[in-house]
Structures are given as structure tokens and as C-alpha cells.
Design an enzyme around this catalytic site. Structure first.
Site, PDB file in Angstrom:
ATOM      1  N   ASP A 182       0.876  -1.215  -0.151  1.00 20.43           N
ATOM      2  CA  ASP A 182       0.057  -0.046   0.133  1.00 20.43           C
ATOM      3  C   ASP A 182       0.914   1.156   0.023  1.00 20.43           C
ATOM      4  O   ASP A 182       0.454   2.340   0.030  1.00 20.43           O
ATOM      5  CB  ASP A 182      -0.885   0.137   1.048  1.00 20.43           C
ATOM      6  CG  ASP A 182      -0.283  -0.579   2.587  1.00 20.43           C
ATOM      7  OD1 ASP A 182       0.723  -0.723   2.574  1.00 20.43           O
ATOM      8  OD2 ASP A 182      -1.388  -0.822   3.409  1.00 20.43           O
TER       9      ASP A 182
ATOM     10  N   GLU B 117      12.799   3.050  14.542  1.00 21.90           N
ATOM     11  CA  GLU B 117      12.890   3.898  13.393  1.00 21.90           C
ATOM     12  C   GLU B 117      12.514   5.362  13.945  1.00 21.90           C
ATOM     13  O   GLU B 117      13.359   6.358  14.018  1.00 21.90           O
ATOM     14  CB  GLU B 117      11.462   3.630  12.400  1.00 21.90           C
ATOM     15  CG  GLU B 117      11.725   4.368  11.209  1.00 21.90           C
ATOM     16  CD  GLU B 117      10.692   4.078  10.242  1.00 21.90           C
ATOM     17  OE1 GLU B 117      10.590   4.485   9.075  1.00 21.90           O
ATOM     18  OE2 GLU B 117       9.482   3.205  10.663  1.00 21.90           O
TER      19      GLU B 117
ATOM     20  N   ASP C 216      10.940  -0.257   0.754  1.00 20.52           N
ATOM     21  CA  ASP C 216      10.305   0.358   1.794  1.00 20.52           C
ATOM     22  C   ASP C 216       9.060   0.740   1.094  1.00 20.52           C
ATOM     23  O   ASP C 216       7.672  -0.035   1.179  1.00 20.52           O
ATOM     24  CB  ASP C 216      10.691   1.499   2.448  1.00 20.52           C
ATOM     25  CG  ASP C 216       9.866   1.755   4.034  1.00 20.52           C
ATOM     26  OD1 ASP C 216       8.968   0.754   4.493  1.00 20.52           O
ATOM     27  OD2 ASP C 216       9.889   2.923   4.727  1.00 20.52           O
TER      28      ASP C 216
END
Length: 337
Positions: free
Chosen positions: A16, A200, A278
Site C-alpha cells: 500500500d 525507526e 520500503d
């Protein structure tokens, strides 16, 4: 550089987060959804990173237009199918595509279980048409809270045999991993592997939580592990992998510059760290860029880059037999090319 004798993998790749700008434009028109621009060149800055974002949450907003146009289950099926084609065009031999069904469903109140089925259908059709081995990882979007994550998990568990792992992504600072221990227990009971976005936006304590409370076998990003030598030793000794995303970490301002990225230190420490994309459509990059441009700028030697490529298959969520079959398939394919 990419070693063509080895399988090329991408094990941290958001389905997505890889919705084509052209598809956003077409689906927006199809479902009469007002977009910030009516042509591709004008739309691109709204759906793709053009400069480094100040933080992770600002970066994630770039993904929102991609899911805003998912006006039906057919649209979900389409973008899943296109993700497989994109993986093939990128030269990937194996990819683990992760997706959040709640995030994909929420704009148009689609049935979450229906989104899971549509994604699986699109991946199945794409895998039939394109020569790339694809596995699916379900994401719980922590940003929407524990109850929404349970709905998401229930929908994913309804197709448990088609999902290989569970992930937790989103607002790491606002929703720490410790809030989701019961969710991950359900996932482990279902026989799934576990990977978690951690380290992160938050510090190494988030990675410890993912390992100790959620059962993480791999960590997404994990950049702040570098400030905790005890954690790095533990990860090296137990084989817990890091899914590094070099360009992404710069674009989210998680790391200031590539020459300061900790991937090289993870590899030298003996942690099975890998190179991944990513959100390629949002980032405007592909896996080849990460190997040929980002990795050298991050200081990796050819030997270290090859090790990261090897690690990509070594810590993939498939059996040892499947890994060996993929190695042999790649050698045959390269020999006949």
C-alpha cells in the site's frame, strides 16, 4: 552492486506504499474522487517524496492518496496485481509484500476481510502472470489503536494460510509495542512469523519490546539499535535480522545522511541485516537504486553489499527447502539468459 548469481530479494516492501501515480490518477477518475491535481506531472509531488520529510509521520502522509482511491475491492485487487508486476520489472526474484487491510479499507468503508481476499486474489493472479515469488505479510496499523488492530488481525487470520507473518507499523512513539502483546500471541499461535517496525521513530527500547514482548524474528528499520551495543550483540547472537531501508531512512529524516546510516555497522557486528526499498512508488526509487547508489554512499564494500543480499534470502520467511529451490532457479535462469 547486485550479484546476479544470488536471488535478489526485497523483504521490507509495502504494497500500500507502492501504488503507481498513474493508477492513483485513473482510480480517482473512476471513482469520482477529487485529487490535488488532474495530470500526472502535477500529481506526482503530492504522492511522491520530492524532498526529505521532517519526520516519519509526515512521510506516511504521502501514502494517503494511494489508499484514498481504493473505492472498491476491485481497486484493491488491481493495485495488488500491479505490485507483482512492479516487483518483476524491478528484477526481484523474491519479495515479501506487506499491507494493512484496515488502512486500505477505511476511506471507503470496505469490508476489511474483503480487502484481504482481494489482495490475495491480485497477488495470486500476478504471481501466475509474472515470474516473481511473492509472499504476503499482514500489517496492523498501530496508529488506529488496539481495537482496530484486532479487527485487522481477525481479517488476516481468516486467510491464515495465505499470510506468512504479522507486522506492526505506524506511529511507533504514540503506540508502543507493549500494547499489542495479545495480538502477537494470536499470530504466533497461528504459526506466523513476526516482524515489527521498531527503532525507526523510537529508541532501542522499542526494539527490545518487539523482541521480548512480541516475539520479533526481524526488525523493520531498527536504526536506533546502533546506540545499544548490548542489543546489537543480542541480535547478532540470536540471528534477529534488520530490514534496512536506506533511502527511506533519509527521506523520513530518521538518519541525516547515508554516510551516517548504521547498516554498515550492523553487518560488521554480525547482525543479518538486509537491503530493501520500503515504499518504492512514494520514494521514487527501486531496489537497484538501493544496491547501486545508496549502499555505496552508506559505505558498504562490494563484499558487504553481497552479504546483505545473501541475508535477504537467509532471513526470508520461507523454508530452507524453498530457499534452496530459489537459489537453484536463479542460477538456471541466469545461465539461460
Amino acid at each position: 552492486m547486485i550479484d546476479l548469481r544470488l536471488p535478489l530479494t526485497d523483504i521490507h516492501r509495502h504494497l500500500d506504499g507502492n501504488i503507481r501515480a498513474q493508477s492513483i490518477l485513473e482510480l480517482g477518475r473512476q471513482y469520482n474522487i477529487a485529487l490535488p491535481a488532474s495530470d500526472l506531472d502535477a500529481l506526482r509531488p503530492h504522492v511522491q517524496v520530492t524532498k526529505n520529510e521532517p519526520d516519519l509521520l509526515s512521510f506516511l502522509q504521502k501514502l494517503d492518496w494511494g489508499v484514498a482511491v481504493l473505492g472498491s475491492l476491485d481497486a484493491c485487487r488491481r493495485v495488488a496485481y500491479e505490485n507483482v508486476e512492479d516487483a518483476m520489472n524491478a528484477g526481484l526474484d523474491y519479495a515479501e509484500l506487506r499491507f494493512s487491510p484496515y488502512y486500505m479499507a477505511m476511506n471507503h468503508k470496505l469490508p476489511i476481510a474483503g480487502v484481504v481476499e482481494a489482495v490475495i486474489d491480485g497477488i495470486t493472479a500476478g504471481s501466475r502472470d509474472f515470474d516473481t515469488d511473492i509472499r504476503l505479510i499482514g500489517i496492523m496499523s498501530r496508529t488506529f489503536g488496539t481495537e482496530a488492530c484486532q479487527q485487522e488481525l481477525d481479517a488476516l487470520l481468516s486467510q491464515r494460510d495465505r499470510i506468512v507473518a504479522l507486522d506492526l507499523a505506524g506511529d511507533e512513539l504514540g503506540y508502543p509495542g507493549a500494547q499489542f502483546t495479545s495480538h502477537f500471541q494470536q499470530a504466533r499461535d497461528a504459526g506466523w512469523h513476526i516482524t515489527v517496525h521498531a527503532g525507526e521513530a523510537a529508541g532501542p527500547e522499542s526494539i527490545w519490546q518487539a523482541i521480548n514482548h512480541l516475539g520479533a524474528e526481524r526488525i523493520g528499520h531498527g536504526v536506533t539499535a546502533i546506540i545499544d551495543p548490548r542489543l546489537m550483540t543480542h541480535m547478532a547472537e540470536t540471528g534477529i535480522g534488520i530490514e534496512s531501508c536506506l533511502t527511506s531512512n533519509i527521506q523520513t529524516s530518521t538518519v541525516e545522511t547515508l554516510d551516517k546510516h548504521p547498516l554498515i555497522h550492523f553487518l560488521r557486528y554480525g547482525i543479518p541485516a538486509t537491503i530493501n526499498t520500503d515504499d518504492p512508488a512514494v520514494q521514487g526509487i527501486e531496489i537497484r537504486h538501493e544496491y547501486e547508489v545508496a549502499a555505496p554512499l552508506a559505505g558498504l564494500t562490494a563484499v558487504e553489499t553481497r552479504k546483505a543480499q545473501e541475508n535477504g534470502l537467509n532471513i526470508a520467511f520461507i523454508s530452507e527447502q524453498e530457499k534452496q529451490q530459489l537459489r537453484e532457479k536463479v542460477l538456471r535462469k541466469r545461465a539461460s539468459a
